[in-house]
Design an enzyme around this catalytic site. Structure first.
Site, PDB file in Angstrom:
ATOM      1  N   LYS A 233       0.839  -1.208   0.000  1.00 19.23           N
ATOM      2  CA  LYS A 233       0.000   0.000   0.000  1.00 19.23           C
ATOM      3  C   LYS A 233       0.873   1.257   0.000  1.00 19.23           C
ATOM      4  CE  LYS A 233      -1.737   1.576   4.053  1.00 19.23           C
ATOM      5  NZ  LYS A 233      -1.469   2.970   4.423  1.00 19.23           N
ATOM      6  N   ASN A 234       1.830   1.308   0.931  1.00 18.07           N
ATOM      7  CA  ASN A 234       2.581   2.553   1.100  1.00 18.07           C
ATOM      8  C   ASN A 234       3.609   2.805   0.003  1.00 18.07           C
ATOM      9  OD1 ASN A 234       1.032   3.133   3.284  1.00 18.07           O
ATOM     10  ND2 ASN A 234       2.590   2.666   4.819  1.00 18.07           N
TER      11      ASN A 234
ATOM     12  N   ARG B 134      -4.834  10.970   3.920  1.00 21.14           N
ATOM     13  CA  ARG B 134      -3.787  12.001   4.067  1.00 21.14           C
ATOM     14  C   ARG B 134      -2.752  11.938   2.957  1.00 21.14           C
ATOM     15  NH1 ARG B 134      -2.502  14.578   8.194  1.00 21.14           N
ATOM     16  NH2 ARG B 134      -0.335  14.340   7.554  1.00 21.14           N
TER      17      ARG B 134
ATOM     18  N   CYS C  25      -5.122  13.299  12.269  1.00 24.24           N
ATOM     19  CA  CYS C  25      -5.728  11.965  12.179  1.00 24.24           C
ATOM     20  C   CYS C  25      -5.555  11.266  13.511  1.00 24.24           C
ATOM     21  CB  CYS C  25      -5.149  11.163  11.023  1.00 24.24           C
ATOM     22  SG  CYS C  25      -3.594  10.410  11.366  1.00 24.24           S
TER      23      CYS C  25
ATOM     24  N   ARG D 165       0.236  15.029  12.587  1.00 25.50           N
ATOM     25  CA  ARG D 165       0.792  14.807  11.253  1.00 25.50           C
ATOM     26  C   ARG D 165       0.790  16.045  10.355  1.00 25.50           C
ATOM     27  NH1 ARG D 165      -1.312   9.031   9.236  1.00 25.50           N
ATOM     28  NH2 ARG D 165       0.632   9.025   8.050  1.00 25.50           N
TER      29      ARG D 165
ATOM     30  N   VAL E  94       2.369  18.922   7.634  1.00 24.63           N
ATOM     31  CA  VAL E  94       3.136  18.745   6.385  1.00 24.63           C
ATOM     32  C   VAL E  94       4.140  19.882   6.215  1.00 24.63           C
ATOM     33  CG1 VAL E  94       1.456  17.329   5.134  1.00 24.63           C
ATOM     34  CG2 VAL E  94       1.260  19.822   5.040  1.00 24.63           C
TER      35      VAL E  94
ATOM     36  N   LEU F 266       7.261  20.077   6.821  1.00 27.01           N
ATOM     37  CA  LEU F 266       8.564  19.714   6.231  1.00 27.01           C
ATOM     38  C   LEU F 266       8.452  19.587   4.709  1.00 27.01           C
ATOM     39  CD1 LEU F 266       9.700  17.054   8.886  1.00 27.01           C
ATOM     40  CD2 LEU F 266      10.337  19.469   8.760  1.00 27.01           C
TER      41      LEU F 266
ATOM     42  N   ASP G 147       4.622   0.961  12.145  1.00 24.24           N
ATOM     43  CA  ASP G 147       3.458   0.269  11.580  1.00 24.24           C
ATOM     44  C   ASP G 147       3.340  -1.185  12.056  1.00 24.24           C
ATOM     45  OD1 ASP G 147       2.802   2.548  10.251  1.00 24.24           O
ATOM     46  OD2 ASP G 147       3.576   1.914   8.303  1.00 24.24           O
TER      47      ASP G 147
ATOM     48  N   ILE H  88       7.521   7.746  16.906  1.00 29.20           N
ATOM     49  CA  ILE H  88       7.196   8.405  15.631  1.00 29.20           C
ATOM     50  C   ILE H  88       5.884   9.200  15.722  1.00 29.20           C
ATOM     51  CG2 ILE H  88       6.866   8.085  13.133  1.00 29.20           C
ATOM     52  CD1 ILE H  88       9.605   7.121  13.998  1.00 29.20           C
TER      53      ILE H  88
ATOM     54  N   ARG I   7      -8.471  -0.482   4.781  1.00 26.38           N
ATOM     55  CA  ARG I   7      -7.587   0.498   4.114  1.00 26.38           C
ATOM     56  C   ARG I   7      -6.223  -0.100   3.825  1.00 26.38           C
ATOM     57  NH1 ARG I   7      -7.366   6.173   6.974  1.00 26.38           N
ATOM     58  NH2 ARG I   7      -5.988   6.408   5.203  1.00 26.38           N
TER      59      ARG I   7
HETATM   60  N1  EPU Z   1       6.046  15.084  10.422  1.00 21.46           N
HETATM   61  C1  EPU Z   1       6.071  16.429  10.680  1.00 21.46           C
HETATM   62  N2  EPU Z   1       6.066  17.312   9.620  1.00 21.46           N
HETATM   63  C2  EPU Z   1       6.037  16.873   8.329  1.00 21.46           C
HETATM   64  C3  EPU Z   1       6.002  15.488   8.064  1.00 21.46           C
HETATM   65  C4  EPU Z   1       6.007  14.616   9.143  1.00 21.46           C
HETATM   66  O1  EPU Z   1       6.098  16.846  11.850  1.00 21.46           O
HETATM   67  O2  EPU Z   1       6.017  17.725   7.419  1.00 21.46           O
HETATM   68  C5  EPU Z   1       6.015  14.130  11.558  1.00 21.46           C
HETATM   69  C6  EPU Z   1       4.668  13.387  11.591  1.00 21.46           C
HETATM   70  O3  EPU Z   1       3.684  14.129  12.261  1.00 21.46           O
HETATM   71  C7  EPU Z   1       5.032  12.105  12.298  1.00 21.46           C
HETATM   72  C8  EPU Z   1       6.472  11.846  11.848  1.00 21.46           C
HETATM   73  O4  EPU Z   1       6.966  13.116  11.364  1.00 21.46           O
HETATM   74  O5  EPU Z   1       4.988  12.273  13.681  1.00 21.46           O
HETATM   75  C9  EPU Z   1       6.611  10.799  10.764  1.00 21.46           C
HETATM   76  O6  EPU Z   1       5.905  11.195   9.612  1.00 21.46           O
HETATM   77  P1  EPU Z   1       6.260  10.708   8.127  1.00 21.46           P
HETATM   78  O7  EPU Z   1       6.160  11.889   7.235  1.00 21.46           O
HETATM   79  O8  EPU Z   1       7.550   9.956   8.149  1.00 21.46           O
HETATM   80  O9  EPU Z   1       5.093   9.686   7.841  1.00 21.46           O
HETATM   81  P2  EPU Z   1       4.003   9.727   6.675  1.00 21.46           P
HETATM   82  O10 EPU Z   1       4.663   9.918   5.379  1.00 21.46           O
HETATM   83  O11 EPU Z   1       2.896  10.635   7.056  1.00 21.46           O
HETATM   84  C10 EPU Z   1       4.208   7.150   6.233  1.00 21.46           C
HETATM   85  C11 EPU Z   1       3.253   5.991   6.133  1.00 21.46           C
HETATM   86  C12 EPU Z   1       2.735   5.641   7.525  1.00 21.46           C
HETATM   87  C13 EPU Z   1       3.921   5.285   8.402  1.00 21.46           C
HETATM   88  C14 EPU Z   1       4.920   6.449   8.438  1.00 21.46           C
HETATM   89  C15 EPU Z   1       6.176   6.156   9.234  1.00 21.46           C
HETATM   90  C16 EPU Z   1       2.299   6.220   3.951  1.00 21.46           C
HETATM   91  C17 EPU Z   1       1.122   6.560   3.124  1.00 21.46           C
HETATM   92  N3  EPU Z   1       2.156   6.344   5.266  1.00 21.46           N
HETATM   93  O12 EPU Z   1       3.460   8.237   6.778  1.00 21.46           O
HETATM   94  O13 EPU Z   1       1.899   4.487   7.353  1.00 21.46           O
HETATM   95  O14 EPU Z   1       3.475   5.000   9.707  1.00 21.46           O
HETATM   96  O15 EPU Z   1       5.310   6.793   7.087  1.00 21.46           O
HETATM   97  O16 EPU Z   1       6.815   5.044   8.746  1.00 21.46           O
HETATM   98  O17 EPU Z   1       3.342   5.840   3.427  1.00 21.46           O
HETATM   99  C18 EPU Z   1       0.160   2.996   7.907  1.00 21.46           C
HETATM  100  O18 EPU Z   1       0.384   2.396   6.846  1.00 21.46           O
HETATM  101  O19 EPU Z   1      -0.585   2.519   8.816  1.00 21.46           O
HETATM  102  C19 EPU Z   1       0.782   4.301   8.144  1.00 21.46           C
HETATM  103  C20 EPU Z   1       0.321   5.176   9.037  1.00 21.46           C
END
Ligand code: EPU
Length: 416
Positions: free
Chosen positions: A22-23, A91, A115, A120, A122, A124, A303, A325, A395
């Site tokens: 999925k990811n 998201r 969520c 979470r 964005v 960055l 995860d 995380i 999902r």
């Molecule tokens: N973060 C920030 N600012 C940003 C981006 C992230 O503060 O601009 C914080 C987030 O709030 C979080 C941490 O950094 O606390 C990690 O976020 P990251 O951006 O690495 O995660 P993501 O891209 O939102 C993906 C997966 C998640 C998985 C995480 C960590 C997808 C679609 N989602 O999320 O998958 O847990 O990486 O490995 O790829 C799941 O599949 O159940 C799931 C939640």
């Protein structure tokens, strides 16, 4: 709405096949916005988030159709707006921001809300795209981004964000000049995205390390790409073998991506061995608890945290789980306690006293991996467990009961 009714207590035995990731699928499908030619994706899981992505791609001007487990996308006239109705349900929609800016020089993407597992933000993603020349404003809940042409930049992430790295990777493929991403995410899904982009003509090196270099190219062509297998679904099946004291051959298991998970299972007393046809996870007569701290890859994945906690509840001894995380990823704890688990939460740490006999109960969870941990607990529990609100589960897991029943599980999907 459906629920799962699980009668626990049977050791799972046999072979079980892992679906596409999925990811990895989500960003890779979104990357079709960057292409000027049709593209075929193989091994795409039929999940709710993928249907949402296909719908979003259609709105953005890249009609996407499933055929079997393949998705065919034909990019045509792009439209820059990702509407709130779709973004609020997924998201990962924010991953269209980088590709839209790279192709169109404009994007209007609904700001994703918080969520269940954490805020979470964005930030960055946005500050890194600003370094490449994009400008953003917030308009009626939408991120409105504009740029003339994105230009290569040297970007150092404060945290190795997975989505941020993916958004920038996509944006930089069509930018002018070279982009260097430092402290980049090293997750296997990021590597899969980079490999896909290279298969379309992008010039990327360093994927899988924390420094990724992207030299912008003029255009990207189509290709036929097979998505990697889902390491979290595979890890969930590994825990299913362990928690039911079973013996499962996991087919198409991405072993290399699961080192941290396999190691923990071995520490707990399981045999985890690669053999022809897959990876075998086998109970060997005892199950010891362990400690877990979630980290970005190659650390232990957040995860898999909830699923391991379910396993620790039935293992012998005492174990600690620290979630670093996401700030709120413990929604399974109280539900596991309702099934007889002994888990105490102190801030971002859960203390799990194992050796408990779990008992079936009605339970529900408000996120995907928490729901998976409840299914696993149900497989080990005495009596009937009713897992409600399984749209979260759907999902991320392709009809999980159709995979688990042939290896001995007793699970029925019934209307609530
Ligand atoms: N973060 C920030 N600012 C940003 C981006 C992230 O503060 O601009 C914080 C987030 O709030 C979080 C941490 O950094 O606390 C990690 O976020 P990251 O951006 O690495 O995660 P993501 O891209 O939102 C993906 C997966 C998640 C998985 C995480 C960590 C997808 C679609 N989602 O999320 O998958 O847990 O990486 O490995 O790829 C799941 O599949 O159940 C799931 C939640």
């Amino acid at each position: 709405m459906d629920k799962l009714v699980i009668k626990g207590g049977t050791p799972l035995e046999g072979s079980i096949r892992v679906s596409g990731s999925k990811n990895a699928s989500l960003p890779i499908l979104m990357a079709s916005i960057l292409l000027e030619e049709p593209v075929i994706f193989r091994n795409v899981p039929r999940l709710r988030d993928i249907y949402t992505t296909n719908k979003l791609l259609g709105i953005l001007g890249c009609p996407a159709e499933f055929e079997g487990d393949s998705v065919y996308v034909k990019p045509c006239d792009l439209n820059p707006e990702a509407p709130y109705d779709l973004v609020k349900t997924m998201r990962a929609s924010v991953l269209c921001l980088g590709p839209l800016l790279a192709r169109l020089g404009e994007a209007r993407v609904a700001y994703p809300g918080g969520c269940a597992i954490g805020a979470r933000p964005v930030d960055l993603h946005l500050s890194a795209l600003e370094k490449m020349g994009a400008e953003f404003e917030l308009d009626s809940g939408y991120i409105v981004g504009r740029c003339k042409q994105l230009t290569g930049a040297h970007i150092r992430f404060d945290f190795p964000t997975v989505g941020g790295t993916e958004n920038l990777l996509m944006a930089a493929t069509l930018a002018k000049g070279e982009t260097v991403l430092e402290n980049a995410a090293r997750e296997p899904e990021v590597i899969d995205l980079a490999n896909f982009l290279c298969a379309c003509g992008a010039d990327i090196t360093g994927q899988g390390t924390d420094v990724i270099r992207i030299r912008g190219v003029e255009r990207l062509h189509g290709c036929d790409y097979r998505i990697m297998p889902d390491r979290i679904e595979a890890g969930t099946f590994m825990v299913a073998a362990a928690i039911t004291k079973g013996n499962l051959l996991i087919e198409d298991c991405p072993d290399d991506a699961l080192d941290a998970v396999s190691q923990k299972l071995r520490d707990m007393g399981l045999s985890v061995v690669s053999e022809e046809g897959g990876t075998r996870v086998k109970y060997q007569g005892h199950l010891e608890s362990t400690d877990i701290v979630t980290h970005p890859y190659p650390g232990f994945p957040t995860d898999m945290q909830a699923q391991f906690m379910a396993l620790m509840c039935v293992a012998d001894g005492f174990g600690m789980v620290e979630e670093t995380i996401f700030e709120n990823r413990f929604m399974h704890v109280l539900e596991l306690v309702r099934m007889g688990a002994d888990v105490r939460l102190v801030g971002r740490t859960a203390r799990v006293r194992g050796g408990r006999a779990l008992r079936g109960a009605p339970v529900m969870a408000s996120d995907l991996r928490a729901s998976a941990s409840l299914v696993l607990a149900g497989l080990a529990a005495e009596g009937e467990t009713h897992v409600q609100r399984i749209y979260h589960l759907d999902r991320g897991y392709e009809r999980i009961e159709e995979k688990l029943c042939p290896v001995g599980a007793d699970i029925q999907r019934v209307p609530e």
